[in-house]
Design an enzyme around this catalytic site. Structure first.
Site, PDB file in Angstrom:
ATOM      1  N   ASP A  70       0.896  -1.189  -0.078  1.00 29.34           N
ATOM      2  CA  ASP A  70      -0.168  -0.180   0.066  1.00 29.34           C
ATOM      3  C   ASP A  70       0.864   1.330  -0.043  1.00 29.34           C
ATOM      4  O   ASP A  70       1.893   1.156   0.532  1.00 29.34           O
ATOM      5  CB  ASP A  70      -0.984  -0.083   1.144  1.00 29.34           C
ATOM      6  N   GLU A 127      -0.721  -2.194   5.175  1.00 26.93           N
ATOM      7  CA  GLU A 127       0.329  -1.968   6.378  1.00 26.93           C
ATOM      8  C   GLU A 127      -0.036  -0.874   7.245  1.00 26.93           C
ATOM      9  O   GLU A 127       0.043  -0.884   8.059  1.00 26.93           O
ATOM     10  CB  GLU A 127       1.663  -2.385   5.889  1.00 26.93           C
TER      11      GLU A 127
HETATM   12 NI    NI Z   1       6.322   1.562   5.589  1.00 28.87          NI
END
Ligand code: NI
Length: 372
Positions: A70, A127
């Site tokens: 991401d 994440e």
């Molecule tokens: Ni990172």
């Protein structure tokens, strides 16, 4: 195309299509395509993630390599020819590089499978978004049958050619708290009829700073930060309520739970001192990244000549790689990638030194071989 050119091209292509957590559709398609061109069939996991496995020539241990997918909700402000094509989205943490490195390692193993065991590649969404895509990956069985896991993070503050790989704590528990003081508002000239939420809140902010200095052992690092204080509306009104928002960073579970208790205790005690009430909510974030000593040592000993491992205290940032480490033995490495002009992670000017990417490929490759 030689592998290094391919690596840089992947990174630049991925850099142009940053997507937010759980929305990594274009990224997923790119990776799936790149893997299939290399003869690898990837499975969808965690909706926008991918998992792919390369069997060795004989049975043995299974080692996983994880890369995050991401980007961030940030408009890119760089002059790079390959800057983001998605307005308001940017790979400002290096996850584009992580994916490109994992692809390169997968290609290398595909061309030359390990003697024994197997390698599994985990491309993980979200994440950057609490509670983190790692939990979705785990729920989808990504760790099933995996003996060990490794991962790394590019670090723009650290010089290229250096890395940190400790047996033990690498990154912190990062939690949040919110405290609301419920007092009794009233006329500024008549404080005796009120419970002044501004005063109580102020006392409490000062009191909370004694947790680290007076309650927690100095040998166990911790941070308590009150980042926001909201209260009151006018000079002649005593405030009814006050809201305090803060974050807590710790390395040990012991100090983490101690601080959560201290915050609760101090908030209710300080409020009670003035006849008011405090409402506390404490939200655990990502657990601390604690490397398994055996894995970290095995990996580190395989890196001779490839990198300079430096001693560095744990960084107090958070990472959801910890969710994997809390389930199976593994290790996380911080890889220096300092560009000529340095900007911190999550800055709209962020960039990495691409020379770090082939180094990272070598480190991951050696790590897998050492652990198989
Ligand atoms: Ni990172």
């Amino acid at each position: 195309m030689d592998w290094k050119t391919h690596l840089i091209e992947d990174r630049r292509n991925l850099h142009q299509i940053p997507e937010l957590g759980h929305e990594e559709h274009e990224t997923q398609a790119y990776l799936r395509d790149a893997l299939s061109q290399g003869g690898l069939d990837a499975h969808t996991v965690a909706k926008t993630g991918l998992m792919v496995e390369i069997p060795g020539r004989a049975p043995g241990a299974r080692v996983a390599v994880r890369a995050e997918m991401d980007g961030l909700p940030l408009g890119e402000d760089t002059e790079l020819a390959f800057r983001s094509r998605h307005p308001g989205r940017m790979h400002a943490c290096g996850h584009d590089g992580h994916m490109a490195m994992a692809l390169a390692v997968a290609r290398r193993f595909q061309a030359n499978p390990p003697q024994k065991g197997s390698v599994r590649f985990l491309f993980q969404p979200a994440e950057e978004q609490h509670p983190g895509g790692a939990l979705d990956m785990i729920a989808d069985g990504c760790l099933d049958g995996v003996d060990r896991i490794i991962g790394l993070h590019l670090q723009s503050p650290m010089p290229t050619g250096q890395a940190v790989l400790h047996a033990g704590a690498m990154m912190a528990n990062s939690d949040r708290f919110r405290i609301v003081i419920h007092g009794r508002g009233g006329h500024a000239s008549e404080p005796e009829a009120t419970q002044d939420a501004v005063l109580i809140g102020s006392q409490l902010v000062a009191q909370l700073q004694t947790i680290v200095s007076r309650r927690v052992p100095a040998t166990d690092p911790a941070v308590v930060t009150c980042g926001a204080f909201h209260a009151g509306s006018a000079a002649n009104i005593i405030a009814d309520t006050a809201e305090i928002l803060g974050t807590v960073r710790t390395l040990s579970a012991q100090v983490q739970s101690q601080i959560a208790e201290e915050i609760q205790h101090m908030a209710s005690t300080v409020a009670a001192l003035y006849g008011a009430q405090a409402e506390v909510s404490y939200t655990p974030g990502y657990p601390a990244v604690i490397n398994n000593a055996e894995v970290a040592n095995l990996w580190a000993s395989s890196l001779d000549g490839a990198i300079q491992l430096v001693d560095h205290p744990p960084i107090m940032g958070g990472e959801d790689f910890s969710h994997y480490l809390n389930r199976i033995p593994g290790a996380f490495l911080l890889l220096g990638a300092r560009p000529q002009q340095y900007f911190p992670h999550h800055s709209p000017h962020f960039t990495i030194d691409e020379d770090a990417l082939p180094i990272g490929v070598e480190l991951l490759y050696r790590g897998v071989l050492a652990l198989l």
